[in-house]
Design a protein around this motif. Structure first.
Motif, PDB file in Angstrom:
ATOM      1  N   GLN A  71       0.830  -1.209   0.000  1.00  0.00           N
ATOM      2  CA  GLN A  71       0.000   0.000   0.000  1.00  0.00           C
ATOM      3  C   GLN A  71       0.864   1.259   0.000  1.00  0.00           C
ATOM      4  O   GLN A  71       0.484   2.277  -0.573  1.00  0.00           O
ATOM      5  N   ARG A  99       1.565   2.229  -3.274  1.00  0.00           N
ATOM      6  CA  ARG A  99       0.430   2.872  -3.940  1.00  0.00           C
ATOM      7  C   ARG A  99       0.124   4.231  -3.299  1.00  0.00           C
ATOM      8  O   ARG A  99      -0.967   4.771  -3.456  1.00  0.00           O
ATOM      9  N   GLY A 100       1.071   4.746  -2.539  1.00  0.00           N
ATOM     10  CA  GLY A 100       0.946   6.120  -2.060  1.00  0.00           C
ATOM     11  C   GLY A 100       0.192   6.292  -0.761  1.00  0.00           C
ATOM     12  O   GLY A 100      -0.123   7.404  -0.374  1.00  0.00           O
ATOM     13  N   ILE A 128      -8.187  -4.463   5.976  1.00  0.00           N
ATOM     14  CA  ILE A 128      -9.103  -5.327   5.226  1.00  0.00           C
ATOM     15  C   ILE A 128      -8.375  -6.517   4.591  1.00  0.00           C
ATOM     16  O   ILE A 128      -8.767  -7.659   4.815  1.00  0.00           O
ATOM     17  N   PRO A 129      -7.280  -6.270   3.848  1.00  0.00           N
ATOM     18  CA  PRO A 129      -6.586  -7.437   3.302  1.00  0.00           C
ATOM     19  C   PRO A 129      -6.093  -8.384   4.393  1.00  0.00           C
ATOM     20  O   PRO A 129      -6.084  -9.601   4.221  1.00  0.00           O
ATOM     21  N   ASN A 134      12.013   1.995  -5.000  1.00  0.00           N
ATOM     22  CA  ASN A 134      11.156   3.153  -4.712  1.00  0.00           C
ATOM     23  C   ASN A 134      11.237   3.551  -3.240  1.00  0.00           C
ATOM     24  O   ASN A 134      10.304   4.099  -2.676  1.00  0.00           O
ATOM     25  N   LYS A 183       6.924  10.665  -1.800  1.00  0.00           N
ATOM     26  CA  LYS A 183       5.710  10.393  -2.556  1.00  0.00           C
ATOM     27  C   LYS A 183       5.956  10.445  -4.062  1.00  0.00           C
ATOM     28  O   LYS A 183       5.485   9.592  -4.796  1.00  0.00           O
ATOM     29  N   ARG A 212       7.560   7.331  -5.208  1.00  0.00           N
ATOM     30  CA  ARG A 212       6.620   6.206  -5.196  1.00  0.00           C
ATOM     31  C   ARG A 212       5.695   6.261  -6.406  1.00  0.00           C
ATOM     32  O   ARG A 212       5.254   5.229  -6.907  1.00  0.00           O
ATOM     33  N   ILE A 265       5.531  -0.413  -8.176  1.00  0.00           N
ATOM     34  CA  ILE A 265       5.937  -1.797  -7.926  1.00  0.00           C
ATOM     35  C   ILE A 265       4.720  -2.704  -7.875  1.00  0.00           C
ATOM     36  O   ILE A 265       3.781  -2.454  -7.132  1.00  0.00           O
ATOM     37  N   PHE A 269       4.009  -6.012  -6.448  1.00  0.00           N
ATOM     38  CA  PHE A 269       4.625  -6.988  -5.556  1.00  0.00           C
ATOM     39  C   PHE A 269       4.216  -8.398  -5.927  1.00  0.00           C
ATOM     40  O   PHE A 269       3.274  -8.615  -6.695  1.00  0.00           O
ATOM     41  N   HIS A 307      -3.181  -9.741  -2.999  1.00  0.00           N
ATOM     42  CA  HIS A 307      -3.361  -9.599  -1.543  1.00  0.00           C
ATOM     43  C   HIS A 307      -3.538  -8.153  -1.105  1.00  0.00           C
ATOM     44  O   HIS A 307      -3.836  -7.896   0.052  1.00  0.00           O
ATOM     45  N   GLN A 308      -3.291  -7.207  -1.998  1.00  0.00           N
ATOM     46  CA  GLN A 308      -3.375  -5.808  -1.582  1.00  0.00           C
ATOM     47  C   GLN A 308      -4.743  -5.192  -1.909  1.00  0.00           C
ATOM     48  O   GLN A 308      -4.985  -4.043  -1.586  1.00  0.00           O
ATOM     49  N   LEU A 309      -5.626  -5.969  -2.544  1.00  0.00           N
ATOM     50  CA  LEU A 309      -6.943  -5.427  -2.889  1.00  0.00           C
ATOM     51  C   LEU A 309      -7.772  -5.254  -1.624  1.00  0.00           C
ATOM     52  O   LEU A 309      -7.735  -6.084  -0.728  1.00  0.00           O
ATOM     53  N   PHE A 310      -8.518  -4.153  -1.546  1.00  0.00           N
ATOM     54  CA  PHE A 310      -9.308  -3.956  -0.325  1.00  0.00           C
ATOM     55  C   PHE A 310     -10.595  -3.189  -0.543  1.00  0.00           C
ATOM     56  O   PHE A 310     -11.466  -3.182   0.318  1.00  0.00           O
ATOM     57  N   ASP A 366     -10.728   0.351  -6.320  1.00  0.00           N
ATOM     58  CA  ASP A 366      -9.409  -0.156  -5.980  1.00  0.00           C
ATOM     59  C   ASP A 366      -8.369   0.324  -6.983  1.00  0.00           C
ATOM     60  O   ASP A 366      -7.263   0.700  -6.610  1.00  0.00           O
ATOM     61  N   PHE A 380      -7.473   3.884  -6.303  1.00  0.00           N
ATOM     62  CA  PHE A 380      -6.844   4.182  -5.009  1.00  0.00           C
ATOM     63  C   PHE A 380      -5.444   4.789  -5.159  1.00  0.00           C
ATOM     64  O   PHE A 380      -5.153   5.841  -4.588  1.00  0.00           O
ATOM     65  N   GLY A 381      -4.583   4.138  -5.972  1.00  0.00           N
ATOM     66  CA  GLY A 381      -3.219   4.630  -6.153  1.00  0.00           C
ATOM     67  C   GLY A 381      -3.184   6.046  -6.721  1.00  0.00           C
ATOM     68  O   GLY A 381      -2.659   6.963  -6.082  1.00  0.00           O
ATOM     69  N   ASN A 405      -4.293   8.759  -4.374  1.00  0.00           N
ATOM     70  CA  ASN A 405      -3.317   9.054  -3.320  1.00  0.00           C
ATOM     71  C   ASN A 405      -2.263  10.032  -3.806  1.00  0.00           C
ATOM     72  O   ASN A 405      -1.671  10.767  -3.021  1.00  0.00           O
ATOM     73  N   PHE A 406      -1.977   9.979  -5.099  1.00  0.00           N
ATOM     74  CA  PHE A 406      -0.946  10.869  -5.637  1.00  0.00           C
ATOM     75  C   PHE A 406      -1.553  12.137  -6.217  1.00  0.00           C
ATOM     76  O   PHE A 406      -0.911  12.845  -6.989  1.00  0.00           O
ATOM     77  N   MET A 411      -1.260   4.423 -11.667  1.00  0.00           N
ATOM     78  CA  MET A 411      -0.459   5.512 -11.104  1.00  0.00           C
ATOM     79  C   MET A 411       0.368   6.189 -12.190  1.00  0.00           C
ATOM     80  O   MET A 411       1.031   7.187 -11.931  1.00  0.00           O
TER      81      MET A 411
END
Ligand SMILES: Nc1ncnc2c1ncn2[C@@H]1O[C@H](COP(=O)(O)OP(=O)(O)O)[C@@H](O)[C@H]1O
Ligand SMILES: [Mg+2]
Lengths: 265, 291
Positions: A182, A185-186, A206-207, B54, B81, B84, B89, B91, B96-99, B106, B109-110, B113-114, B162
């Motif tokens: 995360q 992803r900023g 959540i994950p 990064n 920032k 990033r 990246i 991974f 596993h990073q989905l939320f 989703d 999201f990235g 954030n930027f 991103m």
């Protein structure tokens, strides 16, 4: 990122502290927790510190390491110290801050409480650092066995505990990984203003929950297919072994307690 | 944007009894616009290197230069920032990073954030879903209702959204079916070619490394032991054997043919197509030419 957390981790070694029976260590720590409350003056608190430091030294674990790993709880320690310093109004006024006064009694009380907190945390940390989680749960199950008579599900409780302990490192690794993903992803919960950090918690939690539930389900299935059906008639592979040195350790603690009792005011 | 690692060492949990050295004096330069593959066994330090690209990890000693940002050992984090955002990246097991509640959110999201505006993030989400070969309907679905392969694609879209200048991929096709692997690898190759996206790929597949990369680095026990073009790297058969790494299938076949016929090809054929072409041009209907 979370790698400095030492709570609940085990450091292999072969000091006498490592070798003492897990049951003896558990009883020792529980008695110690009670004994700590005997101390009420400088000599007895001093003895508590000396006793704790001796055990740290014997365990062969670097003290610097224990302290640096305990940084997260150090904050609590300072907090309780300040709380007592400001709110105990005994003895003479030491400092007048205008809005409130600080009393000698408050400072002394603060120091005592901080010492109490410190020895308790160090002692329990030594327990977990020198005993494998598995032996701790085995010991707990054996010690609690008599309570089966009153229908306490001792085996299930011990199993729950050992599973939780077993998965602490796994969940830590998982947290570390998701946090990094995360961050990439900023969304960063290690820097920035408080509000931003709080916002970054959801994408982490959540994950984490999703994977924890998945793991739990997989584990339940794996246990079932291997015929697990509770503690009834289950034998153990690891046997705990109570020796003379375990009795001696407990006796030493009793002697120490008697000493404290005589020296307290 | 060039990325330059100089004498980078890294230890996990430095200063505790669990200290684990993962990198030793790694030098690696990834020029802007290149396609760099990193290969090596599990535990050789590949993922650790990627996290330096990064500044998620900072070197224990040495420096990492990311564009105009210099990351020195032991220095406090600065504003990271922008780094990033510019280095995305993917991974290992990125699903596993989905939320979020929906795939759309989703992916957005990235970029959000930027500081990318919402409409633009939305536009990217819609475009990327198509680019990754997913039907537009998934945008409204929960990411947790998708199949494993679809989740992987959504996660990759989340990083591509991103709009990074450098795309870093940690075993992006692990656990996918052969067709999915090929589709995704071809997509990365296309982005690299068409958009000039600098690409760093960690892979266990020698075929992918040989087919797609301009340069290959081999990691072994935390050290970067070999670096060069695929031709140079796969020519060093004994060295690869020392590190217990395989040759790409096409090179293996080429070597076998060379052994059996005594014929030496002028170059290494890193893909089966190249090898087939070379063989076809030697082939004559009356059976001559192979020797
Ligand atoms: N979070 C971590 N904490 C401690 N050690 C780690 C961590 N991540 C990786 N390592 C160790 O660092 C070394 C390199 O790991 P890694 O970079 O993940 O290798 P690779 O990606 O090539 O499989 C391994 O020995 C691994 O056990
Ligand atoms: Mg890896």
């Amino acid at each position: 990122m979370l790698e400095k957390m030492i709570f609940g981790r085990y450091i292999p070694g072969d000091s006498i502290v490592h070798r003492i029976d897990a049951r003896a260590k558990l009883v020792f720590v529980f008695l110690f927790i009670a004994i700590v409350f005997l101390a009420n003056n400088w000599i007895t608190y001093g003895l508590l510190i000396a006793f704790t430091l001796t055990i740290v030294a014997v365990s062969g674990i670097r003290f610097y390491f224990i302290v640096s790993g305990l940084k997260p709880v150090l904050f609590l320690l300072v907090f309780t110290f300040l709380l007592h310093t400001f709110f105990t109004k005994e003895g003479t006024v030491l400092l007048d801050l205008g809005f409130t006064e600080i009393y000698t009694g408050g400072v002394i009380q603060g120091i005592f409480i901080a010492i109490r907190f410190f020895v308790l945390v160090v002692m329990t940390t030594i327990l977990t650092l020198t005993t494998t989680p598995i032996s701790i749960t085995d010991a707990l199950e054996l010690l609690l066995n008599p309570l089966k008579k009153i229908k306490l599900p001792v085996h299930e409780l011990a199993l729950m505990m050992s599973i939780s302990l077993r998965f602490i490192p796994t969940l830590m690794d998982e947290t570390d990984k998701i946090m990094k993903a995360q961050m990439a992803r900023g969304s960063d919960m290690t820097t920035g203003p408080f509000k931003e950090r709080m916002k970054a918690v959801v994408p982490l939690l959540i994950p984490l929950f999703v994977s924890a539930f998945k793991r739990a389900e997989d584990l339940a299935t794996a246990m079932e297919v291997r015929g697990y059906k509770g503690g009834e008639g289950r034998t153990r592979y690891r046997q705990l072994d109570w020796n003379l040195r375990d009795t001696v350790a407990i006796l030493l603690l009793v002697v120490f307690a008697v000493g404290l009792f005589l020296l307290r005011s | 944007m060039d990325i330059k690692l100089q004498q980078v060492s890294y230890a996990y949990a430095a200063g505790t009894p669990f200290e684990k050295r993962a990198l030793y004096d790694v030098d690696l330069t990834i020029p802007s616009g290149s396609y760099q593959a990193i290969i090596g066994h599990t535990g050789s330090g590949k993922s650790t290197i990627l996290q330096h690209l990064n500044a998620i990890l900072k070197p224990t000693s040495g420096t990492v230069q990311i564009g105009d940002k210099r990351i020195d050992a032991g220095q406090k984090p600065k504003e990271l920032k922008s780094v990033r955002q510019r280095v995305g990246i993917v991974f290992q097991f990125p699903e596993h990073q989905l939320f979020e509640e929906t795939v759309e959110k989703d992916i957005m999201f990235g970029p959000m954030n930027f500081g990318v505006p919402e409409e633009e993030a939305l536009r990217r989400a819609h475009e990327l879903v198509g680019l990754l070969g997913l039907p537009q309907q998934v945008l409204e679905k929960s990411p947790f209702d998708l199949s494993g392969g679809q989740m992987r694609r959504v996660a990759i879209a989340g990083v591509l959204a991103m709009d990074p200048e450098v795309l870093v991929l940690d075993e992006p096709t692990a656990g996918l079916d052969p067709r999915g692997r090929k589709e995704i690898m071809n997509l990365f190759a296309r982005l690299h070619r068409e958009k000039g996206l600098t690409t760093v790929l960690v892979t266990h597949s020698m075929e992918d490394a040989g087919r797609y990369a301009d340069r290959i680095a081999i990691m072994h026990s935390g050290k970067c032991v070999v670096e060069g073009t695929p031709q140079e790297v796969f020519a060093q058969t004994e060295l690869l054997e020392d590190f217990r790494l395989e040759l790409p299938q096409s090179v293996k076949l080429q070597r076998t043919i060379e052994e059996m016929t005594g014929h030496e090809f002028p170059t290494l054929y890193l893909t089966e197509e190249e090898l087939a072409e070379a063989l076809a041009s030697y082939w004559t209907p009356n059976g001559e030419g192979m020797n």
